[in-house]
Design an enzyme around this catalytic site. Sequence first.
Site, short mmCIF file in Angstrom:
data_model
loop_
_atom_site.label_atom_id
_atom_site.label_comp_id
_atom_site.label_asym_id
_atom_site.label_seq_id
_atom_site.Cartn_x
_atom_site.Cartn_y
_atom_site.Cartn_z
N GLU A 42 0.84 -1.19 0.00
CA GLU A 42 0.00 0.00 0.00
C GLU A 42 0.88 1.26 0.00
O GLU A 42 1.77 1.38 0.84
CB GLU A 42 -0.92 -0.02 1.22
CG GLU A 42 -1.93 -1.17 1.15
CD GLU A 42 -2.48 -1.61 2.51
OE1 GLU A 42 -2.32 -0.86 3.49
OE2 GLU A 42 -3.07 -2.71 2.58
N LEU B 16 -6.26 -1.57 -0.60
CA LEU B 16 -6.08 -1.80 0.84
C LEU B 16 -6.65 -3.18 1.17
O LEU B 16 -7.83 -3.32 1.48
CB LEU B 16 -6.83 -0.69 1.60
CG LEU B 16 -6.42 -0.41 3.04
CD1 LEU B 16 -6.98 0.94 3.45
CD2 LEU B 16 -6.88 -1.48 3.99
N ALA B 17 -5.84 -4.21 1.03
CA ALA B 17 -6.34 -5.58 1.09
C ALA B 17 -5.18 -6.53 1.41
O ALA B 17 -4.57 -7.09 0.51
CB ALA B 17 -6.99 -5.95 -0.24
N GLU B 18 -4.90 -6.69 2.70
CA GLU B 18 -3.71 -7.46 3.08
C GLU B 18 -3.80 -8.93 2.67
O GLU B 18 -2.81 -9.53 2.26
CB GLU B 18 -3.46 -7.36 4.60
CG GLU B 18 -2.83 -6.06 5.05
CD GLU B 18 -3.80 -4.91 5.13
OE1 GLU B 18 -5.04 -5.16 5.06
OE2 GLU B 18 -3.36 -3.75 5.24
N GLN C 201 2.24 -2.07 5.67
CA GLN C 201 2.55 -0.68 6.02
C GLN C 201 3.01 -0.61 7.49
O GLN C 201 3.96 0.08 7.81
CB GLN C 201 1.32 0.18 5.79
CG GLN C 201 1.65 1.65 5.73
CD GLN C 201 0.62 2.40 4.93
OE1 GLN C 201 -0.47 2.68 5.41
NE2 GLN C 201 0.93 2.70 3.68
N ASP D 117 1.42 -4.57 12.33
CA ASP D 117 0.14 -4.82 13.01
C ASP D 117 -0.94 -5.27 12.02
O ASP D 117 -1.82 -6.05 12.37
CB ASP D 117 -0.36 -3.54 13.69
CG ASP D 117 0.70 -2.91 14.57
OD1 ASP D 117 0.51 -2.84 15.78
OD2 ASP D 117 1.76 -2.48 14.03
N HIS E 226 -0.21 0.41 15.87
CA HIS E 226 0.94 0.77 15.02
C HIS E 226 2.25 0.53 15.77
O HIS E 226 3.25 1.17 15.48
CB HIS E 226 0.87 2.25 14.60
CG HIS E 226 -0.24 2.57 13.66
ND1 HIS E 226 -1.57 2.63 14.05
CD2 HIS E 226 -0.25 2.84 12.33
CE1 HIS E 226 -2.31 2.95 13.01
NE2 HIS E 226 -1.54 3.08 11.95
#
Lengths: 338, 323
Positions: free
Chosen positions: B29, B58-60, B82, B85, B127
């Site tokens: 991302e 946005l799609a891990e 990114q 976490d 984070h």
Amino acid sequence: MTQAELSELVKRSEFTPVAGLSAEDCVTLYYYMQLTRTFEMRLASFYRQGKMVGGVYLGTGNEATSVGATYTLEDRDILAPTHRDIGAHFVKGESLRAMALQLLGRAEGPTGGKDNGLHQGNKEINTLGMISHLGAMISVAAGAALASKIKKSGQVAIHFIGDGTSSIGDFHEGLNFASVMELPVVYIIENNQYAYSTPNSKQYACDWIAQRAHGFDMPGIVVDGTDVVEMYRVTKWAVERARRGEGPALIESQTMRMRGHSEHDSADYVPQKVMEKWEDKDPIDILKNYLRDWGVLTDVTREQIDEQIESEVEKAFEYALDAPVPEGPEAANGVYAR
Amino acid sequence: MAEITYIQAISEGLREEMQRDESVFLLGEDIGNYGGAFKVTKGFVEEFGEERVIDTPLAESAIFGMSIGAALQDMRPVAEMQFSDFVSTGFNQLVNNAAKIHYRWGAAVPMTVRMPTGGGVHGGPFHSQNTEAWFFHVPGLKLVAPSNPYDAKGLIKAAIRDKNPVLYFEHKYLYRREKQELSGDDFLVEIGKGRVAREGEDLTVLTYGSMVPTSLEAASHLESRIDVEVIDLRSLMPLDMELIIGSIKKTNKALIVHEDIKTGGIGAELSARITEEAFEWLDGPIRRVASIDTPVPFAPSLEEYFMPNPDKIAAGIQQLWDY
């Protein structure tokens, strides 16, 4: 049987190709569908005889979808099948012997007894091994198509999805990603009306799962998945389109799971009337009628093919049943590639 | 030789591997035109093009799935989380798919996952986490955690060239704080090998990532009284048990330090293995200094209480030495 052996049996005098399929192609499709049915019925009887380890998941009713769609692929193309796609494995080039060894958990099989069911992949014929978490392979198939796009190799991927799989988040992530990147991948939903015992009415609220394709800006098509010629025609269109770089498509095949989720399951939750309706739409009977009507194959010749299939299946299982099981300590090997 | 930071070392390693091997590509991302949240891939799109530096939705889960699919077609994807976490939303693809493919049907999955990790940067509960122990329990994955620029570069290159899925835990706190002079030579750091970060005779500190410089600071505070050996594990899976046990046999005391929380952390397994393999060589209990068993709190005062620091590590060393 080889393509050449099948060709010799074809009556091709007055046949005009249908959907780009020659008379030989139609007979080959019959061979693979009948092979799938014969192979699977043998598995069902082994299950009842206690010869199988673990569950047996059959694709009865799915033969036209699995075989017809996969028949559109070239050797180099990528296939990501699901657990009712024995036919797709065969069309792509998996041998009967390898399949029998796999399903009986033998040492010589494609997973050497490490994994069960149709979970094997095969780098030589470019099939990707599924995992039981349905939906996970949607983006894996897209990733294989991405590799094709980066390498400009012209390969297309087909991935089969179940109706239940359309409910999981990976469905959205994978289709969205594939569409954003215009990847050469064709998704085929084998909508066989039930996910284990859950009917479609409890799975999704829209009329057709293929409607969702609109939201991803890709073609969404509903096809009669019991008719192998229709299945081939529609998939071929999508595969050619993908190969031209025009992006993914979502095809929804309407078919029926004619047995339980697994062989332990009597599927008594399916109303009798529903089963009867679908029994009239047996994919193999439909193709048999075509072959007879088109004058491509006489009943006598077709029976010769059936006998040959019986014998091929028999040989594969004879071999696999005698083949050794893996040695226990082999369990410790193969975690990492070296 | 020019001095470079830890984060520059990661960039250099990635760039060199992309120049060396066309099958290496990046996806994640905001890594393209923006250059990544931490600017690790700044300038990469210009050098390698959008097809090899892919800005993803946005799609891990799909990022990992796509990586697996490409790796099975003989590409070498490097996926960026990114923040580490966020790996949780792609968990299944790593633990059930990537990790098990070679064992199940023999195909290699040469993919790397970059995991910007850890606290001390006031990122709050989502984070700042150390997620390595989630994956330590999964056969088929390799885990590395560099503590300095040399290892950061050598390990990212080794991870990319490895035939297996490798999770590369890069610590955000170290990004611009750790600096080193590196030669321009092509070098690798072997996965599975730790290193002695400080030689000593009295007591062994086993640690990795951000806690290496923190432990070294604690050791130097105590050096007039206690001669501490600090082992930088570098590779968490597989562990360099030969190095670890060798050091324990020399010093006879083991203190494990990690920034991850204590319960179920990698220290627990280390402790068990040392007990199994070198119990007779110990002359004190194996002890751990780790974060407390809570989510990572946001406010600096809370985070300071939560995490190990040089004083807490020094106190742990002193108490074990006094045992």
